[in-house]
Motif scaffolding. Structure first.
Motif, short mmCIF file in Angstrom:
data_model
loop_
_atom_site.label_atom_id
_atom_site.label_comp_id
_atom_site.label_asym_id
_atom_site.label_seq_id
_atom_site.Cartn_x
_atom_site.Cartn_y
_atom_site.Cartn_z
N PRO A 14 -5.19 2.62 -8.79
CA PRO A 14 -5.07 1.75 -7.64
C PRO A 14 -7.07 0.99 -6.96
O PRO A 14 -6.69 -0.40 -6.78
CB PRO A 14 -4.19 2.52 -6.37
CG PRO A 14 -3.85 3.92 -7.26
CD PRO A 14 -4.90 4.36 -8.59
N TRP A 15 -7.68 1.63 -6.77
CA TRP A 15 -8.35 1.03 -6.10
C TRP A 15 -9.22 0.23 -7.18
O TRP A 15 -9.94 -0.93 -6.54
CB TRP A 15 -9.67 2.30 -5.64
CG TRP A 15 -10.75 2.23 -4.87
CD1 TRP A 15 -10.45 1.30 -3.46
CD2 TRP A 15 -12.20 1.35 -5.34
NE1 TRP A 15 -12.27 0.52 -3.19
CE2 TRP A 15 -12.87 0.71 -4.21
CE3 TRP A 15 -12.44 2.02 -6.41
CZ2 TRP A 15 -14.12 1.04 -4.78
CZ3 TRP A 15 -14.44 1.63 -6.98
CH2 TRP A 15 -14.61 0.61 -5.97
N LEU A 16 -9.13 0.38 -8.00
CA LEU A 16 -10.39 -0.02 -9.10
C LEU A 16 -9.32 -1.33 -9.22
O LEU A 16 -9.59 -2.46 -9.44
CB LEU A 16 -10.30 1.05 -10.05
CG LEU A 16 -11.23 1.87 -10.71
CD1 LEU A 16 -11.69 2.55 -11.61
CD2 LEU A 16 -12.78 1.57 -10.31
N LEU A 17 -8.59 -1.55 -9.42
CA LEU A 17 -7.29 -2.59 -9.64
C LEU A 17 -7.20 -3.29 -8.45
O LEU A 17 -7.26 -4.71 -8.40
CB LEU A 17 -5.91 -1.58 -9.99
CG LEU A 17 -5.16 -1.35 -11.35
CD1 LEU A 17 -3.74 -0.87 -11.59
CD2 LEU A 17 -5.51 -2.06 -12.09
N ALA A 18 -7.58 -2.45 -7.18
CA ALA A 18 -7.79 -4.04 -5.86
C ALA A 18 -9.02 -4.87 -6.43
O ALA A 18 -8.84 -5.60 -5.87
CB ALA A 18 -7.64 -3.08 -4.65
N GLN A 19 -10.14 -3.66 -6.73
CA GLN A 19 -11.18 -4.73 -7.18
C GLN A 19 -11.36 -5.30 -7.92
O GLN A 19 -12.17 -6.50 -7.54
CB GLN A 19 -12.41 -3.77 -7.41
CG GLN A 19 -11.99 -2.50 -6.51
CD GLN A 19 -12.84 -2.91 -4.67
OE1 GLN A 19 -13.75 -3.77 -4.50
NE2 GLN A 19 -12.34 -2.55 -4.09
N GLY A 250 -5.17 -7.58 -3.21
CA GLY A 250 -5.60 -6.75 -3.93
C GLY A 250 -4.96 -4.97 -3.31
O GLY A 250 -4.97 -4.20 -3.91
N GLN A 251 -6.42 -5.40 -1.91
CA GLN A 251 -5.43 -3.85 -1.39
C GLN A 251 -4.43 -3.55 -1.23
O GLN A 251 -3.91 -2.47 -0.68
CB GLN A 251 -6.43 -4.35 0.19
CG GLN A 251 -7.63 -4.45 0.06
CD GLN A 251 -8.02 -4.54 1.70
OE1 GLN A 251 -7.45 -5.13 2.27
NE2 GLN A 251 -9.47 -4.06 1.59
N LEU A 252 -3.25 -4.58 -1.04
CA LEU A 252 -1.62 -5.10 -1.24
C LEU A 252 -1.50 -3.16 -2.14
O LEU A 252 -0.79 -2.85 -2.08
CB LEU A 252 -1.06 -6.22 -1.09
CG LEU A 252 0.66 -5.65 -0.82
CD1 LEU A 252 0.90 -4.29 0.09
CD2 LEU A 252 1.44 -7.08 -1.39
N ILE A 253 -1.50 -4.50 -3.81
CA ILE A 253 -1.43 -3.59 -4.48
C ILE A 253 -1.89 -1.96 -4.57
O ILE A 253 -1.51 -1.64 -5.15
CB ILE A 253 -1.70 -4.59 -5.95
CG1 ILE A 253 -0.80 -5.95 -6.00
CG2 ILE A 253 -1.26 -3.83 -7.57
CD1 ILE A 253 -1.32 -6.38 -7.55
#
Length: 523
Positions: A14-19, A250-253
């Motif tokens: 999830p952190w990579l997706l946010a980035q 991105g942080q929400l996702i």
């Protein structure tokens, strides 16, 4: 290790997706988007590998723990030997082997996925704290609240599970007893009575199972349901923060990914508690079994040669080189003379309890009429642990008048002799005892299941085969009693008179009545 890496790689995605969203997709930059997407793919592949290895290592650990526990139980049961059925029921051992060892193996997984779940929870809390302090605080408070909700249910499950496990062992004990005596029950017409008792006990066990199932089902519902409610709360808060501009899209996702992923470790922790609860119940039963003390094999040497056995409690003595008979119920006396339990018996004037047990077992053999028969070829069954000598096997079989059993020395014998009749099993046990050729043979009712003609043959051959060796038999058979050098007439477990068969017939009305009644029943 694999569990922790698997959970951490899940939390990292999830952190990579946010980035990727904030640095590539949102500003419409292809280069950064592809770079972050490639990292997502790489971590995804690593996650798959870690997941496979986690499952393999968990399965290996679970099976190793279960099989190691089973090995410990089997080893201890073997060392207990003949003392085992005197200290624990067969049903309890069966339940341990069928149920408890696998429950313990499952509980061992807590050491892997349980620790990994705690690490994952801490990692997600750190990532959320970097995104929003409020979300991190909600998560740090929410998970312990779930544990507080489930804790009392786990306590109830353990308490009810302990009672259930105890009743399960008792029921299995009854089942083993019924199956072991099924032929006898059929012959006596008692099968229906035992079936009714088994059904009643089974119904009580089922009711106790419902008491275990109640809190267990709530644990399952909470384990699957409450984390979802928890996710809803966190996502609602995150959506409000995103709408107010406090966090990015991105942080929400990423928050959604964190909380969705958090369902796994939270559910795992809840079910780990469930597995540990049941594992503790099973582990207590296993450790109670392993605490059953072994007989101390140490002790002083026995007599240098054949010597007299004496039981002060009953007044029975058995001389070396003679055939001694106990007329009456002498099973308890044989137990004491063979040192299968507390005893005040002496051997050559030395207390049996002071003599090293291996020496007693190698020189004094107790042959019970209900002793187990192992599966295998006939020659191996008769020879027991010794290397089969066909000539000695045939001699032992002939002495026990078991020629009808020995159609071939390769004839297969099923476990407990299920493919033999009661009389054949009894004579095969006697042949096995005779093959051992002990210094002193103590045989309990060795001819109770044979006809008079076979009994006469056994009495004649046994006397010749054991010439010069000490033999003690418990019997009420006139044919065996007449061959004995010494007969002890027992009343209430004590010697009432001693002599030869014929002298006791003439002088003891009670002995005469006992032998006459048995003779008439045989007729």
């Amino acid at each position: 290790m694999f569990g922790t890496l698997w959970f951490l790689s899940l939390a990292l995605i999830p952190w990579l997706l946010a980035q990727a969203i904030d640095h590539g997709l949102h500003p419409r930059k292809t280069g950064p988007l592809l770079e972050w997407a490639a990292l997502v793919l790489l971590v995804g592949i690593s996650n798959a590998v870690f997941g496979i290895m986690r499952h393999r290592s968990m399965t290996k650990l679970r099976l190793a723990a279960a099989l190691h526990t089973a090995d410990l139980v089997m080893t201890h049961a073997t060392r207990l030997g003949a003392a085992l059925p005197r200290r624990v029921t067969a049903g309890e051992v069966v339940t341990i082997g069928i149920s408890d060892v696998w429950t313990i193996g499952r509980a061992m997984n807590v050491g892997g996925v349980g620790v990994a779940s705690v690490v994952a929870w801490a990692a997600i809390a750190a990532l959320l704290f970097h995104t929003s302090h409020v979300l991190a605080v909600v998560m740090l408070i929410g998970v312990p609240l779930l544990v507080l909700v489930v804790g009392p249910l786990l306590g109830r499950t353990q308490k009810a599970g302990s009672r259930y496990r105890e009743q399960q062992g008792e029921l299995n004990a009854r089942l083993v007893d019924v199956l072991g005596g099924l032929k006898i029950l059929n012959g006596l017409g008692g099968k229906e009575t035992h079936q009714e008792r088994y059904e009643e006990q089974s119904a009580r066990l089922r009711e106790q199972g419902y008491r275990v199932g109640g809190p267990s089902s709530w644990i399952g519902a909470i384990g699957d349901g409450l984390p979802v409610v928890f996710i809803g709360v966190v996502i609602w808060l995150a959506a409000r923060l995103a709408a107010s501009g406090d966090i990015t899209i991105g942080q929400l996702i990423a928050v959604y990914g964190y909380t969705a992923m958090l369902v796994i470790p939270v559910s795992v922790l809840i079910f780990c508690g469930f597995d540990v609860t049941h594992g503790l119940v099973s582990a207590r039963r296993v450790t109670n079994f392993l605490r059953i003390p072994l007989d101390d094999p140490a002790g002083r040497p026995g007599p240098a040669g054949p010597a007299r056995l004496h039981d002060p409690e009953s007044g029975v003595f058995a001389e070396p080189g003679q055939l001694t008979a106990l007329a009456g119920d002498g099973a308890a006396i044989v137990e004491r003379l063979g040192r299968y339990g507390p005893t005040t018996a002496t051997w050559g004037g030395v207390p049996l309890e002071e003599i090293a047990q291996p020496e007693i077992r190698s020189r004094i053999l107790v042959a019970h009429q209900d002793a187990d028969l192992f599966a295998g070829p006939l020659r191996a069954v008769v020879a027991g642990p010794a290397e089969p000598d066909d000539l000695r096997v045939e001699t032992a079989i002939d002495t026990a008048a078991a020629a009808d059993v020995a159609t071939s020395l390769d004839r297969p014998v099923e476990w407990t002799g299920r493919n033999l009749s009661g009389g054949q099993r009894q004579r095969l046990r006697l042949a096995r005892a005779l093959y051992t050729d002990p210094e002193m043979l103590l045989a309990v009712e060795p001819t109770s299941a044979v006809d008079a003609h076979t009994e006469a043959a056994i009495a004649e051959r046994l006397t010749a085969a054991r010439s010069g060796r000490g033999t003690l038999v418990t019997t009420t058979s006139p044919l065996l009693l007449d061959r004995a050098d010494t007969v002890h007439y027992l009343v209430d477990g004590r010697v009432a008179a001693t002599g030869t068969h014929r002298s006791l017939l003439a002088s003891e009305p009670g002995y005469r009545a006992l032998v006459t009644r048995v003779f008439e029943e045989d007729e």
